[in-house]
Enzyme design. Structure first.
Site, PDB file in Angstrom:
ATOM      1  N   PRO A  57      -3.612  -0.049  18.853  1.00  0.00           N
ATOM      2  CA  PRO A  57      -3.380  -0.513  17.483  1.00  0.00           C
ATOM      3  C   PRO A  57      -3.609   0.528  16.391  1.00  0.00           C
ATOM      4  O   PRO A  57      -3.366   0.236  15.215  1.00  0.00           O
ATOM      5  CB  PRO A  57      -4.372  -1.673  17.338  1.00  0.00           C
ATOM      6  CG  PRO A  57      -5.455  -1.373  18.330  1.00  0.00           C
ATOM      7  CD  PRO A  57      -4.774  -0.700  19.480  1.00  0.00           C
TER       8      PRO A  57
ATOM      9  N   TYR B 267       4.105   6.366   9.907  1.00  0.00           N
ATOM     10  CA  TYR B 267       3.255   5.237   9.600  1.00  0.00           C
ATOM     11  C   TYR B 267       4.026   4.133   8.857  1.00  0.00           C
ATOM     12  O   TYR B 267       3.922   2.952   9.184  1.00  0.00           O
ATOM     13  CB  TYR B 267       2.061   5.679   8.742  1.00  0.00           C
ATOM     14  CG  TYR B 267       0.938   4.668   8.709  1.00  0.00           C
ATOM     15  CD1 TYR B 267      -0.086   4.710   9.653  1.00  0.00           C
ATOM     16  CD2 TYR B 267       0.905   3.665   7.759  1.00  0.00           C
ATOM     17  CE1 TYR B 267      -1.112   3.773   9.634  1.00  0.00           C
ATOM     18  CE2 TYR B 267      -0.114   2.722   7.724  1.00  0.00           C
ATOM     19  CZ  TYR B 267      -1.125   2.788   8.676  1.00  0.00           C
ATOM     20  OH  TYR B 267      -2.133   1.855   8.662  1.00  0.00           O
TER      21      TYR B 267
ATOM     22  N   TYR C 192      -9.282   5.165   7.535  1.00  0.00           N
ATOM     23  CA  TYR C 192      -9.435   5.564   8.927  1.00  0.00           C
ATOM     24  C   TYR C 192     -10.544   6.605   8.976  1.00  0.00           C
ATOM     25  O   TYR C 192     -10.384   7.709   8.440  1.00  0.00           O
ATOM     26  CB  TYR C 192      -8.132   6.162   9.458  1.00  0.00           C
ATOM     27  CG  TYR C 192      -7.041   5.158   9.720  1.00  0.00           C
ATOM     28  CD1 TYR C 192      -6.740   4.760  11.022  1.00  0.00           C
ATOM     29  CD2 TYR C 192      -6.300   4.614   8.673  1.00  0.00           C
ATOM     30  CE1 TYR C 192      -5.732   3.838  11.267  1.00  0.00           C
ATOM     31  CE2 TYR C 192      -5.292   3.688   8.919  1.00  0.00           C
ATOM     32  CZ  TYR C 192      -5.012   3.301  10.220  1.00  0.00           C
ATOM     33  OH  TYR C 192      -4.014   2.392  10.466  1.00  0.00           O
TER      34      TYR C 192
ATOM     35  N   HIS D  17       0.857  -1.194   0.000  1.00  0.00           N
ATOM     36  CA  HIS D  17       0.000   0.000   0.000  1.00  0.00           C
ATOM     37  C   HIS D  17       0.886   1.235   0.000  1.00  0.00           C
ATOM     38  O   HIS D  17       1.839   1.327   0.768  1.00  0.00           O
ATOM     39  CB  HIS D  17      -0.899   0.018   1.236  1.00  0.00           C
ATOM     40  CG  HIS D  17      -2.035  -0.962   1.165  1.00  0.00           C
ATOM     41  ND1 HIS D  17      -3.165  -0.845   1.927  1.00  0.00           N
ATOM     42  CD2 HIS D  17      -2.211  -2.079   0.408  1.00  0.00           C
ATOM     43  CE1 HIS D  17      -3.997  -1.851   1.667  1.00  0.00           C
ATOM     44  NE2 HIS D  17      -3.424  -2.613   0.747  1.00  0.00           N
TER      45      HIS D  17
ATOM     46  N   LYS E  47       1.685  -0.411  15.105  1.00  0.00           N
ATOM     47  CA  LYS E  47       3.093  -0.472  15.480  1.00  0.00           C
ATOM     48  C   LYS E  47       3.496  -1.707  16.285  1.00  0.00           C
ATOM     49  O   LYS E  47       4.688  -1.960  16.476  1.00  0.00           O
ATOM     50  CB  LYS E  47       3.464   0.780  16.302  1.00  0.00           C
ATOM     51  CG  LYS E  47       3.446   2.058  15.502  1.00  0.00           C
ATOM     52  CD  LYS E  47       4.565   2.060  14.491  1.00  0.00           C
ATOM     53  CE  LYS E  47       4.420   3.166  13.472  1.00  0.00           C
ATOM     54  NZ  LYS E  47       4.246   2.682  12.115  1.00  0.00           N
TER      55      LYS E  47
END
Length: 385
Positions: A288, A380, A196, A72, A292
């Site tokens: 979560p 990220y 998200y 991604h 990580k």
């Protein structure tokens, strides 16, 4: 019995450590209280940082990851009826994330260790660590394993951290006032990238595990019982929180797993005592939201592998002495990022109108400022090793 490194726990941290040590000519034995079938089926994280992917490939266990993993190059933030893409290819060129289930990483590592003649013992009982200060050894099921070093990779509820004498370790904790209801569904992903979503009803996350399996999360009260969420209710709530932009339709299917995950942050310092070294969830937990947990475990193992290599090959103890300090820099960076993502996207006090306006203002800033978006993107995909 004797080995150089006794490893407690056959999760990603313990298995990867055993394999990396094997590649350096260092012997280990892995002790796991669960069955092989259990650890290979246990569904956990699925987002691998660039550095984690590179580590697995370099270790020779990335063949299936490269074939089946889903790279991604961005994520979507969805709020206030609009979608905003954080473009990794623009903000952090050459770095991305790969969606590949933790249980698949575990399967690959177990297969590699067994093929190389590795000693993994499943379903062992009464594992205990002894004499940590100087001559460590492990006992299990009436047997004794002498070793030079013990690696505690047995998770938050394992036996390794409690084996440290009282008063040695300091812990830092934060519990969040909500949990995640997670589902795994036989449904084609509704999006090519993770979504998200921040809504007034709470947070939602659209993820995936394969081209035919989707993963979803809903923010729920911390005392939620998954049994109170029949499939129809789950899909209705997911539609409400995700179908907030024109043209988006949620693909549904049979739900094959449902669970509730508490949201918390936890760090223990130091991550070592005597000849015991903690790695992964045995030393730290992150909410979560920032994806990580598994990646931090891999980072710990990389540091520990280098330190153990210097110890066994050259007799040097400097890197082992500095193991905890080296790991904690990355751990606290990940703690902050996970806290930041969590507070940015979740609903807290329903009466806190001021807080909601701050959230929206910050989201506007992240999605309109290249500098702010780059901060999100580089954290990220994972900071460089």
């Amino acid at each position: 019995m004797r080995t150089q490194v006794g490893i407690i726990g056959a999760g990603p941290a313990g298995l990867l450590l055993s394999h990396l040590l094997h590649l350096r000519g260092i012997s280990s034995v892995v002790l796991e209280k669960r069955s092989r079938d259990y650890v290979e089926r246990r569904v956990r994280a699925g987002v691998l940082e660039q550095g984690t992917v590179d580590t697995l490939i370099a270790a020779g266990v990335g063949e299936r990851l490269l074939r089946e993993g889903l790279p991604h190059h961005g994520i979507e933030l969805r709020y206030d009826g609009e979608r905003h893409r954080i473009a990794f290819e623009k903000l952090v060129p050459g770095r991305a994330i790969t969606v590949y289930g933790q249980q698949e990483v575990v399967k690959d590592l177990i297969a590699a260790r067994l093929e190389a003649g590795g000693d993994i013992r499943f379903e062992v009982e009464d594992v205990a660590a002894h004499s940590l200060a100087d001559r460590p050894y492990l006992t299990f099921g009436g047997e004794r394993l002498d070793c030079d070093v013990i690696a505690g990779c047995d998770g938050f509820h394992g036996v390794s951290r409690p084996a440290v004498p009282p008063g040695v370790l300091q812990t830092y904790e934060r519990d969040y006032p909500f949990a995640w209801l997670g589902i795994l569904a036989e449904a084609t992903p509704s999006s090519d990238e993770l979504i998200y979503a921040r809504t007034e009803r709470g947070f939602a996350l659209h993820s995936m595990r394969s081209p035919t399996i989707s993963r979803f999360y809903l923010q729920v009260p911390p005392d939620t019982d998954a049994a109170d969420w029949p499939d129809e209710r789950v899909w209705a709530e997911l539609r409400t929180r995700l179908e907030t932009v024109p043209g988006f339709t949620l693909t549904t299917g049979e739900i094959i797993e449902k669970s509730v995950t508490p949201m918390r942050g936890f760090v223990t310092e130091p991550m070592q005592y005597g000849r015991l070294y903690l790695a992964g969830d045995a030393a730290h937990i992150v909410p979560p939201t920032g994806a990580k947990g598994l990646n931090l475990a891999v980072a710990d193992v990389r540091v520990l592998t280098e330190a153990l290599t210097a110890f066994f090959h050259d007799g040097s103890t400097g890197a082992l002495d500095g193991y905890s300090a080296a790991c904690l820099k990355r751990v606290w960076r990940a703690q902050h990022f996970s806290w930041w993502m969590t507070t940015l996207l979740h609903t807290f006090d329903s009466d806190d109108a001021y807080g909601r306006r701050l959230q929206l203002s910050h989201l506007d800033y992240v999605t309109s400022s290249e500098a702010a978006a780059t901060t999100l993107a580089e954290n990220y995909v994972g900071l460089p090793w």
